[in-house]
Structure formats: C-alpha cells, structure tokens
Design a protein around this motif. Structure first.
Motif, PDB file in Angstrom:
ATOM      1  N   GLN A   8       0.833  -1.344   0.127  1.00 58.49           N
ATOM      2  CA  GLN A   8       0.126   0.084   0.059  1.00 58.49           C
ATOM      3  C   GLN A   8       0.861   1.163  -0.189  1.00 58.49           C
ATOM      4  O   GLN A   8       0.537   1.999  -0.722  1.00 58.49           O
ATOM      5  N   LYS A  10       3.959   1.550  -1.057  1.00 60.07           N
ATOM      6  CA  LYS A  10       4.680   1.668  -2.308  1.00 60.07           C
ATOM      7  C   LYS A  10       3.672   1.821  -3.589  1.00 60.07           C
ATOM      8  O   LYS A  10       4.175   1.704  -4.695  1.00 60.07           O
ATOM      9  N   LYS A  11       2.219   1.667  -3.345  1.00 54.06           N
ATOM     10  CA  LYS A  11       1.466   1.513  -4.496  1.00 54.06           C
ATOM     11  C   LYS A  11       1.805   0.472  -5.460  1.00 54.06           C
ATOM     12  O   LYS A  11       1.544   0.421  -6.544  1.00 54.06           O
ATOM     13  N   SER A  42      -8.552  -3.192  -0.443  1.00 50.54           N
ATOM     14  CA  SER A  42      -7.686  -2.461  -1.664  1.00 50.54           C
ATOM     15  C   SER A  42      -6.883  -3.426  -2.306  1.00 50.54           C
ATOM     16  O   SER A  42      -6.084  -3.159  -3.020  1.00 50.54           O
TER      17      SER A  42
END
Length: 99
Positions: A8, A10-11, A42
């Motif tokens: 999350q 570091k996307k 997510s």
C-alpha cells in the motif's frame, strides 16, 4: 510493517488468496474491522478457493467484495491425500531403520 502495508505504501498492487477460513471467524472490534476491510478492499484481486469462505468474509466486513472471485483447487483432493499417504510411508521407513 506487514507485506500488505508495504504494498500500500509503495502503491504496489497485491492479490490475496484465502484457501481455508474457519466458520467461527469474526472481527472483535471496530479497529479490527477497519484494518481488515482496508486490506481486503484495497487488494487488486481477492481469490477464494471456497465460495463459502467468500460469503463468510463478506458477512464479516458487512459488504460484498467487488474484487473477489471464486476458483477451484487445481489439484484434486484425492491426489493430495495420496501424496500425503506416500510421504508418511516414506518418513516412517526412514525413521525406523531395520537393524
């Protein structure tokens, strides 16, 4: 930090796989519900081997998971069981040598 937290931060898209969930699963507090919901929602995909586990998890978080899908094990349980039996026989032969 756990792997999902790293993804999350570091996307990095991540997938979750639930192989086996217990019937007695519940989230005991608003904090647990919030954390668990964020992790589940997510994920790019949430894969369930059991449709029952998918429904149980959706009930626990109070909503349908749009990122979820149900699939099957690629290996039949009979093959897994036969392999376990074969491994047990091999281990018992190795552990108890004949003198």
């Amino acid at each position: 930090m756990h792997p999902v937290g790293i993804c999350q931060k570091k996307k990095i898209p991540y997938w979750l796989l639930l192989q086996l969930g217990g019937e007695g699963f519940y989230l005991g507090s608003e904090t647990e519900l919030d954390i668990f919901s964020k992790v589940a929602l997510s994920a790019k995909k949430f894969i369930f081997i059991s449709l029952r586990n998918k429904l149980m998890l959706e009930r626990a978080v109070g909503q349908e998971l749009d990122n979820a899908f149900h699939t099957l094990n690629a290996i039949p349980s009979s093959t897994i069981s036969a392999n376990k039996l074969s491994q047990q026989k091999t281990i018992s032969l190795v552990e108890r040598p004949d003198f």
